[in-house]
Design a protein around this motif. Sequence first.
Motif, mmCIF file in Angstrom:
data_model
loop_
_atom_site.group_PDB
_atom_site.id
_atom_site.type_symbol
_atom_site.label_atom_id
_atom_site.label_comp_id
_atom_site.label_asym_id
_atom_site.label_seq_id
_atom_site.Cartn_x
_atom_site.Cartn_y
_atom_site.Cartn_z
ATOM 1 N N ALA A 12 6.175 2.291 6.144
ATOM 2 C CA ALA A 12 7.447 2.500 6.834
ATOM 3 C C ALA A 12 8.595 1.880 6.032
ATOM 4 C CB ALA A 12 7.386 1.909 8.241
ATOM 5 N N LEU A 13 8.352 0.714 5.452
ATOM 6 C CA LEU A 13 9.370 0.080 4.606
ATOM 7 C C LEU A 13 9.652 0.928 3.366
ATOM 8 C CD1 LEU A 13 8.228 -3.642 4.791
ATOM 9 C CD2 LEU A 13 10.406 -2.738 5.639
ATOM 10 N N ALA A 14 8.590 1.456 2.766
ATOM 11 C CA ALA A 14 8.758 2.288 1.579
ATOM 12 C C ALA A 14 9.585 3.537 1.899
ATOM 13 C CB ALA A 14 7.394 2.673 1.016
ATOM 14 N N ALA A 15 9.418 4.055 3.102
ATOM 15 C CA ALA A 15 10.172 5.243 3.500
ATOM 16 C C ALA A 15 11.655 4.940 3.683
ATOM 17 C CB ALA A 15 9.592 5.814 4.803
ATOM 18 N N LEU A 16 11.991 3.663 3.880
ATOM 19 C CA LEU A 16 13.384 3.261 4.056
ATOM 20 C C LEU A 16 14.065 2.902 2.733
ATOM 21 C CD1 LEU A 16 13.047 0.973 7.230
ATOM 22 C CD2 LEU A 16 13.985 3.293 7.141
ATOM 23 N N GLU A 17 13.303 2.974 1.652
ATOM 24 C CA GLU A 17 13.830 2.602 0.333
ATOM 25 C C GLU A 17 15.062 3.433 -0.020
ATOM 26 O OE1 GLU A 17 13.968 0.769 -3.510
ATOM 27 O OE2 GLU A 17 12.691 0.249 -1.798
ATOM 28 N N ASP A 18 16.134 2.742 -0.426
ATOM 29 C CA ASP A 18 17.397 3.381 -0.773
ATOM 30 C C ASP A 18 17.878 2.770 -2.094
ATOM 31 O OD1 ASP A 18 20.042 4.127 -1.096
ATOM 32 O OD2 ASP A 18 20.627 3.685 0.970
ATOM 33 N N PRO A 19 18.028 3.595 -3.147
ATOM 34 C CA PRO A 19 18.455 3.050 -4.445
ATOM 35 C C PRO A 19 19.768 2.272 -4.379
ATOM 36 C CG PRO A 19 17.681 5.306 -4.681
ATOM 37 C CD PRO A 19 17.743 5.042 -3.205
ATOM 38 N N ALA A 23 20.239 -1.691 -5.388
ATOM 39 C CA ALA A 23 21.208 -2.197 -6.367
ATOM 40 C C ALA A 23 21.995 -3.376 -5.796
ATOM 41 C CB ALA A 23 22.161 -1.078 -6.788
ATOM 42 N N VAL A 24 22.400 -3.256 -4.547
ATOM 43 C CA VAL A 24 23.137 -4.349 -3.893
ATOM 44 C C VAL A 24 22.235 -5.562 -3.711
ATOM 45 C CG1 VAL A 24 24.285 -5.077 -1.768
ATOM 46 C CG2 VAL A 24 24.759 -2.818 -2.731
ATOM 47 N N ASN A 25 21.022 -5.330 -3.206
ATOM 48 C CA ASN A 25 20.104 -6.431 -2.932
ATOM 49 C C ASN A 25 19.720 -7.179 -4.206
ATOM 50 O OD1 ASN A 25 20.080 -5.820 -0.194
ATOM 51 N ND2 ASN A 25 18.258 -4.524 -0.340
ATOM 52 N N GLU A 26 19.471 -6.431 -5.273
ATOM 53 C CA GLU A 26 19.043 -7.083 -6.516
ATOM 54 C C GLU A 26 20.136 -7.966 -7.096
ATOM 55 O OE1 GLU A 26 17.506 -4.051 -9.091
ATOM 56 O OE2 GLU A 26 15.496 -4.182 -8.194
ATOM 57 N N ARG A 27 21.383 -7.632 -6.837
ATOM 58 C CA ARG A 27 22.480 -8.494 -7.306
ATOM 59 C C ARG A 27 22.451 -9.848 -6.604
ATOM 60 N NH1 ARG A 27 25.728 -3.709 -7.293
ATOM 61 N NH2 ARG A 27 26.759 -4.324 -5.346
ATOM 62 N N HIS A 32 14.348 -5.465 -3.453
ATOM 63 C CA HIS A 32 13.872 -4.422 -2.544
ATOM 64 C C HIS A 32 15.040 -3.510 -2.224
ATOM 65 C CE1 HIS A 32 15.827 -5.665 1.265
ATOM 66 N NE2 HIS A 32 15.757 -6.879 0.746
ATOM 67 N N GLY A 33 14.734 -2.333 -1.663
ATOM 68 C CA GLY A 33 15.781 -1.359 -1.418
ATOM 69 C C GLY A 33 15.929 -0.973 0.039
#
Length: 221
Positions: A12-19, A23-27, A32-33
């Motif tokens: 379910a988490l993988a299905a919510l992945e948003d590039p 990008a925001v989270n990794e900063r 994770h996305g």
Amino acid sequence: MPSMTAADALAALAALEDPKARAVNERHGDAHGVNLSKMRGLAKQVGTSTDLARELWDSGDVAGQLLGLLIAKPRELSADEIDRMLRGTLSAKAHDWLVNYIAKKSPLGDDLRLRWIDDADADARAAAWSLTSVRVAKKPDGLNLDGLLDRIERELRDAPSREQWAMNETLAYIGIHHPALRERAVAIGERLQVLADYPVPPNCTSPFAPLWIAEMVRRQG
């Protein structure tokens, strides 16, 4: 019992992945996305389960750890488990949530504070300082506040960033909640200048301890 298994929750988490979210989270140190509002919605669907939270924590998935923290019951986790989780956080957000959602709400919070305050790991010490701030504000009896200020005065300037931030919070809380020590807390902040240049959006309070203390005291009237 939750309707989801760990595999279901991770899917379910993988299905919510948003590039864009990634990008925001990794900063911000979070690999994770998943939009956090959507993650909280998923947590409500999953329901509370500390057993499932343990499985998600051990999955090696950053978003899985965060979801696990949202569905765990702090009272059902031992001090050793919380300690192990702290040392196994995979992201900055996981560290923050573990401290705020688990350690601070655990009946073992003060045991953990004492366990971590002199730890060799700076992130563990940061957690201890966050727990110390809670004690300073809500249950100061038994704390050596002057001793805390002595240590802050010695260590704050050169502390690693996460520990410095949490230690600075304790400095500010002592000044805000303990008028007899306010002048000393402000003087320490002025002398060390830690976070004095931190950028602050309009209408937000500066984390620079002297300004933070002054603003919160002003609000107390």
